[in-house]
Enzyme design. Structure first.
Site, mmCIF file in Angstrom:
data_model
loop_
_atom_site.group_PDB
_atom_site.id
_atom_site.type_symbol
_atom_site.label_atom_id
_atom_site.label_comp_id
_atom_site.label_asym_id
_atom_site.label_seq_id
_atom_site.Cartn_x
_atom_site.Cartn_y
_atom_site.Cartn_z
ATOM 1 N N ARG A 1 0.807 -1.215 0.000
ATOM 2 C CA ARG A 1 0.000 0.000 0.000
ATOM 3 C C ARG A 1 0.841 1.267 0.000
ATOM 4 O O ARG A 1 0.600 2.179 -0.788
ATOM 5 C CB ARG A 1 -0.940 0.030 1.221
ATOM 6 C CG ARG A 1 -2.216 -0.743 1.040
ATOM 7 C CD ARG A 1 -2.666 -1.297 2.344
ATOM 8 N NE ARG A 1 -1.621 -2.167 2.871
ATOM 9 C CZ ARG A 1 -1.454 -3.429 2.456
ATOM 10 N NH1 ARG A 1 -2.266 -3.945 1.589
ATOM 11 N NH2 ARG A 1 -0.479 -4.174 2.928
ATOM 12 N N THR A 2 1.799 1.330 0.876
ATOM 13 C CA THR A 2 2.554 2.585 1.001
ATOM 14 C C THR A 2 3.301 2.899 -0.299
ATOM 15 O O THR A 2 3.204 3.997 -0.847
ATOM 16 C CB THR A 2 3.535 2.496 2.186
ATOM 17 O OG1 THR A 2 2.798 2.170 3.356
ATOM 18 C CG2 THR A 2 4.261 3.807 2.399
#
Lengths: 190, 317
Positions: free
Chosen positions: B65-66
């Site tokens: 995600r990041t």
């Protein structure tokens, strides 16, 4: 001796006080502090006073004094302001700024007197800088300072009570966790 | 689109590092949330304000995600990325120091996002370069952009980020997203309840810091008792990779599981967040519930990171 006992505590060992004992008597003195400080007068050197009781030996250890150093240690001396305090008298010894920062970490209320020819020529209160470089290791084994070549840096969040934090991993450092970087590798204090 | 933002705060963010929620005032946190609102639903993309800008993503630890949301954010604003997603393919594998890696990479880009298993690595990286550095997670210390996303999602759902009762569930010992949000949520004036197995309670140093700030979180292991009074529940994964002792992980891995039955005791409007990935801690049947915001939260990652990158690079649409 009775005259010496009435001397004010601010003399910090300077002046013509006869030496009789290295440490204080067991019972607290009900009146002034002076009667308990029955130690040899210091011609040249440094007196660190108002160390929290129980910290003097640790201060000595982190200063890394030479084996031949002449030092008088006072433990658990009665104190009007602190109830009990420790005291160090070091002959022919001046402290550097880095050494003062180390001592200040252990004794944020300490006072330092420089003695020359039996006189107090300078008296200062120990003060911590807001950032201390290269003096204290971060106790967190996952901190980057243990894995990359970097000078450990701690921030002083508060002087009283003393609160330290690793600048990098942000972890609070308890006083009982403080591990000093060896004195020989102390860089300048910011 | 920018007149709504305070120019003094816009200036304050130009070239700034995003390393820890502790580095931001309440006013600055609210400013980021306001700025992010301007980038929601494709906002700011048409003008491609970051055209020609390059973001380096240095991920010494796995991330989905990041990393992807940072990449999506800068690409949607016209910029591009370089970087690696595995320390094994970087020069760190050859013994290069983090300082040197950052000094080299700064010549190739305009900003750096770093994720690293060691706590404090992002701050060390920031000291090695003149470029803005964003902490994408450093060990179990901080994950500040996740906190901005969490707060943005909470404000979307509840209309505010203060005066709420926020519960934290799961790994509060090692969870950096939880650590960062707990610190910020306390500073914003929220009530906190911390639910975890005894072995995974919030580190004493953070608890002490909260108490010094006048915040007194309730600590408990009883999820069902805590649920009834919460506005927000922030669930975290028990992170196997942080455990040195596999037996300790086995003891706690199934400590909590949020399902419809457990949530019967919760308030009707409870908002459920999770920084993801989840493993067992939230049953998929919860996904359809109104308060399940974690996928929305993940999508907000792009919105908030678009805002942050634009602010740091000083190029607003």
């Amino acid at each position: 001796m009775s005259a010496a006992r009435r001397r004010p505590p601010s003399r910090k060992g300077a002046g013509p006080r006869p030496a009789r004992a290295r440490t204080a008597p067991a019972a607290p003195a009900p009146q002034a502090e002076a009667p308990s400080i029955r130690v040899a007068k210091l011609r040249n050197g440094t007196v660190i006073d108002h160390l929290a009781a129980g910290t003097a030996l640790r201060c000595l250890a982190i200063l890394g004094l030479a084996p031949e150093a002449v030092v008088t240690v006072g433990l658990n001396l009665p104190s009007r302001s602190m109830k009990r305090k420790d005291l160090l008298k070091m002959e022919n010894r001046r402290l550097t700024a880095a050494e003062l920062a180390r001592i200040a970490l252990l004794a944020p209320r300490g006072t330092v007197c420089t003695i020359e020819d039996y006189r107090v020529v300078n008296k200062t209160r120990l003060e911590l800088p807001t950032v201390i470089d290269g003096v204290v290791h971060c106790p967190n084994p996952s901190c980057i300072t243990h894995h990359d070549p970097v000078v450990p840096r701690v921030r002083v969040d508060s002087n009283d009570p003393l609160r330290l934090r690793c600048h990098y991993c942000e972890r609070r450092i308890r006083l009982d966790e403080v591990e000093f970087v060896p004195a020989s590798s102390v860089p300048a204090i910011k | 689109m920018t007149p709504a933002l305070d120019p003094a705060l816009v200036d304050r963010f130009k070239g700034r590092d995003i390393l820890s929620t502790r580095d931001f005032t309440r006013e600055e946190i609210l400013f980021v949330l306001d700025a992010a609102r301007l980038f929601a639903d494709g906002g700011g993309e048409e003008a491609r304000p970051l055209r020609g800008k390059v973001l380096a993503t240095l991920f010494f630890e796995p991330s989905t995600r990041t990393r992807l949301s940072f990449e999506a954010a800068i690409k949607r604003l016209g910029g591009n990325t370089i970087g690696f997603a595995d320390a094994g393919v970087s020069s760190a594998a050859k013994g290069e120091s983090l300082h040197d890696t950052v000094r080299v990479v700064e010549g190739y880009c305009d900003a750096i996002v770093i994720r690293h298993p060691r706590e404090g690595a992002a701050r060390l990286a920031a000291e090695a370069t003149r470029l803005p550095v964003v902490n994408g997670g450093d060990g179990s210390n901080q994950h500040p952009t996740q906190t901005f996303i969490d707060l943005y999602t909470i404000r979307e759902a509840r209309g505010r980020v203060s005066g709420l009762h926020i519960g934290f569930l799961g790994d509060l010992k090692y969870g950096r997203a939880a650590h960062a949000l707990i610190t910020a949520a306390a500073a914003m004036g929220n009530r906190l309840t911390l639910v975890s197995p005894v072995e995974l309670r919030l580190p004493g140093s953070i608890m002490e810091e909260l108490k010094e700030a006048g915040v007194k979180p309730v600590q408990t292991s009883d999820l069902e008792a805590a649920l009834g009074d919460l506005d927000v529940l922030y669930v975290t994964r028990i992170q196997q990779e942080r455990f040195h002792d596999p037996l300790e992980y086995e003891r706690v891995r199934n400590a909590y599981r949020l399902d419809r039955k457990t949530l019967e005791g919760a308030g009707r409007k409870l908002s459920i967040l999770h920084p993801l990935p989840r493993v067992r801690e939230i049953d998929p049947e919860v996904d359809a519930m109104e308060g399940a915001l974690y996928f929305r939260q993940a999508h907000n990652g792009v919105t908030v990171r678009k805002a942050l990158l634009s602010l740091l690079l000083g190029v607003l649409p």
